[in-house]
Design a protein around this motif. Structure first.
Motif, PDB file in Angstrom:
ATOM      1  N   ARG A 160      88.449 -34.597  19.800  1.00  0.00           N
ATOM      2  CA  ARG A 160      89.089 -35.501  20.757  1.00  0.00           C
ATOM      3  C   ARG A 160      88.117 -36.610  21.157  1.00  0.00           C
ATOM      4  NH1 ARG A 160      93.474 -36.805  21.945  1.00  0.00           N
ATOM      5  NH2 ARG A 160      93.476 -36.533  24.197  1.00  0.00           N
ATOM      6  N   PRO A 161      88.612 -37.711  21.706  1.00  0.00           N
ATOM      7  CA  PRO A 161      87.702 -38.763  22.182  1.00  0.00           C
ATOM      8  C   PRO A 161      86.740 -38.233  23.234  1.00  0.00           C
ATOM      9  CG  PRO A 161      89.968 -39.557  22.113  1.00  0.00           C
ATOM     10  CD  PRO A 161      90.028 -38.078  21.872  1.00  0.00           C
ATOM     11  N   ALA A 162      85.586 -38.857  23.310  1.00  0.00           N
ATOM     12  CA  ALA A 162      84.574 -38.435  24.284  1.00  0.00           C
ATOM     13  C   ALA A 162      84.978 -38.845  25.696  1.00  0.00           C
ATOM     14  CB  ALA A 162      83.226 -39.052  23.939  1.00  0.00           C
ATOM     15  N   LEU A 163      84.518 -38.094  26.654  1.00  0.00           N
ATOM     16  CA  LEU A 163      84.702 -38.460  28.057  1.00  0.00           C
ATOM     17  C   LEU A 163      83.781 -39.627  28.401  1.00  0.00           C
ATOM     18  CD1 LEU A 163      84.843 -34.844  29.476  1.00  0.00           C
ATOM     19  CD2 LEU A 163      86.698 -36.515  29.641  1.00  0.00           C
ATOM     20  N   PRO A 164      84.139 -40.435  29.391  1.00  0.00           N
ATOM     21  CA  PRO A 164      83.316 -41.601  29.729  1.00  0.00           C
ATOM     22  C   PRO A 164      82.003 -41.270  30.411  1.00  0.00           C
ATOM     23  CG  PRO A 164      85.176 -41.425  31.230  1.00  0.00           C
ATOM     24  CD  PRO A 164      85.399 -40.413  30.153  1.00  0.00           C
ATOM     25  N   LYS A 165      81.868 -40.092  30.954  1.00  0.00           N
ATOM     26  CA  LYS A 165      80.622 -39.652  31.570  1.00  0.00           C
ATOM     27  C   LYS A 165      80.278 -38.251  31.068  1.00  0.00           C
ATOM     28  CE  LYS A 165      79.915 -43.377  33.852  1.00  0.00           C
ATOM     29  NZ  LYS A 165      79.956 -43.578  35.294  1.00  0.00           N
ATOM     30  N   THR A 166      79.001 -37.920  31.070  1.00  0.00           N
ATOM     31  CA  THR A 166      78.534 -36.658  30.505  1.00  0.00           C
ATOM     32  C   THR A 166      78.906 -35.479  31.402  1.00  0.00           C
ATOM     33  OG1 THR A 166      76.658 -37.781  29.476  1.00  0.00           O
ATOM     34  CG2 THR A 166      76.500 -35.390  29.692  1.00  0.00           C
ATOM     35  N   VAL A 167      79.328 -34.410  30.757  1.00  0.00           N
ATOM     36  CA  VAL A 167      79.567 -33.127  31.434  1.00  0.00           C
ATOM     37  C   VAL A 167      78.454 -32.170  31.016  1.00  0.00           C
ATOM     38  CG1 VAL A 167      81.082 -31.118  31.625  1.00  0.00           C
ATOM     39  CG2 VAL A 167      82.061 -33.431  31.525  1.00  0.00           C
ATOM     40  N   TYR A 168      77.826 -31.534  31.996  1.00  0.00           N
ATOM     41  CA  TYR A 168      76.838 -30.495  31.731  1.00  0.00           C
ATOM     42  C   TYR A 168      77.452 -29.155  32.121  1.00  0.00           C
ATOM     43  CZ  TYR A 168      73.422 -34.216  31.170  1.00  0.00           C
ATOM     44  OH  TYR A 168      72.743 -35.322  30.724  1.00  0.00           O
ATOM     45  N   TRP A 169      77.588 -28.269  31.123  1.00  0.00           N
ATOM     46  CA  TRP A 169      78.240 -26.998  31.427  1.00  0.00           C
ATOM     47  C   TRP A 169      77.254 -25.901  31.800  1.00  0.00           C
ATOM     48  CZ3 TRP A 169      76.401 -23.273  28.310  1.00  0.00           C
ATOM     49  CH2 TRP A 169      76.132 -23.534  26.961  1.00  0.00           C
ATOM     50  N   ILE A 170      77.739 -25.022  32.665  1.00  0.00           N
ATOM     51  CA  ILE A 170      77.049 -23.795  33.048  1.00  0.00           C
ATOM     52  C   ILE A 170      78.037 -22.669  32.798  1.00  0.00           C
ATOM     53  CG2 ILE A 170      76.001 -22.484  34.943  1.00  0.00           C
ATOM     54  CD1 ILE A 170      75.488 -25.236  36.318  1.00  0.00           C
ATOM     55  N   SER A 171      77.672 -21.716  31.956  1.00  0.00           N
ATOM     56  CA  SER A 171      78.568 -20.599  31.653  1.00  0.00           C
ATOM     57  C   SER A 171      77.981 -19.295  32.173  1.00  0.00           C
ATOM     58  CB  SER A 171      78.812 -20.496  30.141  1.00  0.00           C
ATOM     59  OG  SER A 171      77.601 -20.208  29.450  1.00  0.00           O
ATOM     60  N   GLY A 172      78.865 -18.349  32.484  1.00  0.00           N
ATOM     61  CA  GLY A 172      78.433 -17.069  33.030  1.00  0.00           C
ATOM     62  C   GLY A 172      78.654 -15.931  32.061  1.00  0.00           C
ATOM     63  N   TRP A 173      77.736 -14.974  32.060  1.00  0.00           N
ATOM     64  CA  TRP A 173      77.877 -13.837  31.150  1.00  0.00           C
ATOM     65  C   TRP A 173      77.700 -12.490  31.860  1.00  0.00           C
ATOM     66  CZ3 TRP A 173      73.504 -10.768  30.799  1.00  0.00           C
ATOM     67  CH2 TRP A 173      72.306 -11.353  31.184  1.00  0.00           C
ATOM     68  N   GLY A 174      77.510 -12.476  33.162  1.00  0.00           N
ATOM     69  CA  GLY A 174      77.328 -11.216  33.889  1.00  0.00           C
ATOM     70  C   GLY A 174      78.627 -10.741  34.511  1.00  0.00           C
ATOM     71  N   LEU A 175      78.660  -9.472  34.899  1.00  0.00           N
ATOM     72  CA  LEU A 175      79.861  -8.913  35.502  1.00  0.00           C
ATOM     73  C   LEU A 175      79.576  -8.205  36.831  1.00  0.00           C
ATOM     74  CD1 LEU A 175      81.642  -7.488  32.322  1.00  0.00           C
ATOM     75  CD2 LEU A 175      82.267  -9.523  33.628  1.00  0.00           C
TER      76      LEU A 175
END
Length: 272
Positions: free
Chosen positions: A187-202
């Motif tokens: 898909r086209p890029a977003l106009p500003k950068t997204v920095y993701w944080i993902s979780g792996w704990g429960l």
């Protein structure tokens, strides 16, 4: 000429004004209440993100049961007012869960609303915590929970069949990603950068400080069949589908919007 350019550049930097916005995820209609939205993040998180309230901020609040475009309208007005009334020219947006989808709608559809271009232009970047960018298998499960043998707090945790829950289904998000949202592969890029944080704990700190949310998320992870690593509500493959990596965290979906089990807010404050 060079001297003039340097003076102009320094002057422009000196006039920049930084601010931060926090956009919560889906939930109840009560999240349209500012005090409920505040509690969603918790005072410790807000205090950390704003560096002890020294960075101008806005805690966005919207009805957590609505579709992304409806929620975006409520959020856009608050962001626009914050930007224009306080003269913010360098906005950092921190989102959690469905809040990341709401903001992505704004940045994917700049002509949809007259307020969107100003918000996009004034934004530095977006920090996206555990956003179901490709949907959540937990949302897929939601329709089967009401009236089931599962206890009420599991049902409440997922959100039942609200519009925002439908919005977060994996099949619905596949459709939106294909036609209405930017930033996913192909898909086209977003106009500003997204920095993701993902979780792996429960379970997180359940063994030391009882939180029923830890039990619920650990249970939900198994029942919903979230693939790979997940935070109990959103699998990492989905949270990592848009933008570039900032970091992974052991904090589950409850704790990764707070500053308790892991100091997420402290990390976010490094922007300032």
């Amino acid at each position: 000429m060079l001297a003039c350019l340097l003076v102009f550049g320094l002057s422009g930097a000196a006039w920049a004004k930084t601010g931060v916005a926090l956009v919560h995820g889906k939930g109840s209609a009560d999240l349209a209440n500012p005090s409920v939205a505040w509690d969603y993040w918790g005072t410790d998180m807000i205090k950390a993100v704003t560096k002890n309230y020294t960075v101008p901020y806005v805690i966005c609040h919207y009805d957590g049961t609505q579709y992304m475009w409806v929620a975006a309208g409520q959020v856009a007005q608050q962001l626009y007012d914050f930007i224009t009334q306080q003269g913010i020219t360098d906005l950092v947006i921190d989102t959690h869960s469905f809040g990341g989808i709401v903001i992505r709608w704004i940045f994917s559809n700049p002509t949809y609303d007259w307020r969107y271009p100003t918000i996009i232009q004034r934004t530095r970047w977006i920090n996206s915590i555990a956003a179901p960018q490709k949907g959540s298998e937990a949302a897929d499960l939601a329709g089967t929970l009401a009236g089931s043998w599962l206890t009420g707090w599991i049902v409440d945790l997922v959100g039942q069949n609200t519009n925002s829950t439908y919005n977060c289904r994996t099949d619905w998000m596949a459709y939106y990603n294909q036609y209405y949202l930017k930033g996913t592969e192909g898909r086209p890029a977003l106009p500003k950068t997204v920095y993701w944080i993902s979780g792996w704990g429960l379970w997180n700190d359940y063994w030391w400080t009882f939180h029923y949310q830890d039990i619920g998320l650990a249970t939900l992870s198994g029942i919903a069949g979230l693939p790979g690593e997940d935070d109990g509500m959103v699998a990492e493959y989905s949270a990592e589908a848009v933008g570039v990596q900032w970091f992974r965290t052991e904090a589950n979906h409850h704790h990764n919007r707070r500053n308790d089990f892991r100091a997420i807010g402290t990390a976010l404050s490094t922007d300032f």
